[in-house]
Design an enzyme around this catalytic site. Structure first.
Site, PDB file in Angstrom:
ATOM      1  N   CYS A 198       0.824  -1.206   0.000  1.00 36.09           N
ATOM      2  CA  CYS A 198       0.000   0.000   0.000  1.00 36.09           C
ATOM      3  C   CYS A 198       0.866   1.267   0.000  1.00 36.09           C
ATOM      4  O   CYS A 198       1.450   1.614  -1.020  1.00 36.09           O
ATOM      5  CB  CYS A 198      -0.965  -0.042   1.184  1.00 36.09           C
ATOM      6  SG  CYS A 198      -2.368   1.092   1.022  1.00 36.09           S
TER       7      CYS A 198
ATOM      8  N   HIS B 145      -3.663  -5.429   0.366  1.00 31.82           N
ATOM      9  CA  HIS B 145      -3.125  -5.887   1.649  1.00 31.82           C
ATOM     10  C   HIS B 145      -3.207  -7.410   1.761  1.00 31.82           C
ATOM     11  O   HIS B 145      -4.226  -7.957   2.204  1.00 31.82           O
ATOM     12  CB  HIS B 145      -3.910  -5.258   2.804  1.00 31.82           C
ATOM     13  CG  HIS B 145      -3.665  -3.804   2.985  1.00 31.82           C
ATOM     14  ND1 HIS B 145      -2.742  -3.304   3.880  1.00 31.82           N
ATOM     15  CD2 HIS B 145      -4.220  -2.727   2.369  1.00 31.82           C
ATOM     16  CE1 HIS B 145      -2.739  -1.987   3.823  1.00 31.82           C
ATOM     17  NE2 HIS B 145      -3.619  -1.604   2.909  1.00 31.82           N
TER      18      HIS B 145
END
Length: 339
Positions: A156, A268
């Site tokens: 991320c 994620h």
């Protein structure tokens, strides 16, 4: 008396025999044998001598307590989500926290104890955290250039930071709407060999492209067009997957370096198995398989590292086991806080 003399002669003969070239050769043969023989008579292949079976991953802490100050308002606080630690451990490695605001010489010391690095998600793109993350990235590249297979996994914010470092443009990232939602991954490659997906089961790869098995939670990213237009980024990263945001705009969700063991996710991979703070996180068996296969790949890369701790006692003193996570109740379920 005669028995004592006999015993002495036997010991002398045994000593001569043990020192003979034939016995030394036999000892070397046993030492080099590719088979370990257990006490119950079964034989097991010896471990690959080129791999390290006690890998350690350094995880860089992120400013703040990770839960908007609910657990700590200390100005020097930083955190690691417990899900990131468990992700690494599930692949078969241990963790050393690299605390972003600790002295630089201590950070360097820790980097010499680990076999790879993980950059977590977050929000910080300026200041000391930015500088330390950039320094770590440079060290990762230098270690690989020097011959150590030293992997980096960027998640991320980590991907966004790498894009900024490589392009030398802090405005390279674009606005996307990928907050708190699961998505598919659309593969940009026809062949997975040589990529992080090469050992994923074929049925799982198919499901990842059709089912929402990747958890997204970000406001920024980089589009395929922008990456391809930037010569530094396009020569560094190969695009593996893309994902459409809620406005149907495509961003790169997975990228892998051409010449370094560097993997970047906008999604994620750790959340499916280890985070329960949102009902949007997928927890199906296939979603957990995504987490497991990703962790297995990352740690398999870390096992290729030639780094070994010079001081095992120092390594033990830095392990995450010396810290306890705090229960957050929402957002991250648990978080390690460092002050």
């Amino acid at each position: 008396m005669a028995s004592n003399v006999g015993a002495l002669l036997l010991l002398l003969l045994l000593a001569v025999w043990i020192g003979s070239p034939k016995v030394e050769s036999l000892a070397l043969q046993v030492e080099d044998d590719a088979i370990f023989r257990s006490s119950d008579g079964f034989s097991c292949p010896s471990p690959d001598p080129l791999l390290y079976y006690r890998p350690v991953i350094g995880i860089l802490t992120h400013p703040g307590d990770g839960v908007n100050g609910r657990l700590s308002n200390a100005t020097n606080a930083s955190n690691i989500p417990a899900s990131c630690v468990r992700f690494v451990e599930s692949g078969g490695a241990r963790v050393i926290p690299i605390i972003y605001n600790e002295p630089e010489d201590l950070i360097i010391q820790k980097l010499n104890l680990v076999n790879g690095v993980l950059l977590t998600g977050g929000w910080a793109k300026t200041g000391l955290y930015y500088d330390v993350a950039k320094k770590i990235f440079e060290i990762v590249l230098a270690k690989n250039d020097a011959g150590d297979h030293f992997p980096l996994l960027a998640v991320c914010l980590g991907f966004e930071l790498l894009s900024m470092f490589i392009s030398q443009n802090n405005d390279i990232c674009e606005r996307f709407y990928g907050e708190i939602r699961a998505s598919t991954l659309q593969f940009s490659i026809s062949e997975t060999n040589g990529t992080l997906f090469e050992r994923f089961p074929p049925d799982l790869l198919t499901k990842m492209s059709k089912e929402c098995l990747a958890m997204q939670n970000h406001l920024f990213g980089i589009s395929p067009k922008r990456l391809q237009e930037n010569s530094a980024l396009s020569s560094f990263f190969k695009i593996l997957t893309t994902t459409a945001d809620t406005n149907n705009e495509d961003y790169i969700s997975t990228a892998q370096a051409y010449n370094y063991p560097v993997i970047a996710f906008q999604w994620h991979p750790e959340k499916n198995a280890f985070d329960w703070g949102s009902n949007e996180i997928p927890h199906s068996e296939d979603a957990v398989r995504v987490t497991q296969n990703t962790a297995n790949y990352f740690i398999s890369e870390a096992r290729k590292s030639s780094s070994r701790p010079d001081d095992p006692v120092m390594l033990l003193s830095h392990l995450i086991y010396n810290h306890k996570p705090a229960y957050a109740g929402e957002g991250y379920d648990e978080v390690y806080i460092f002050t």
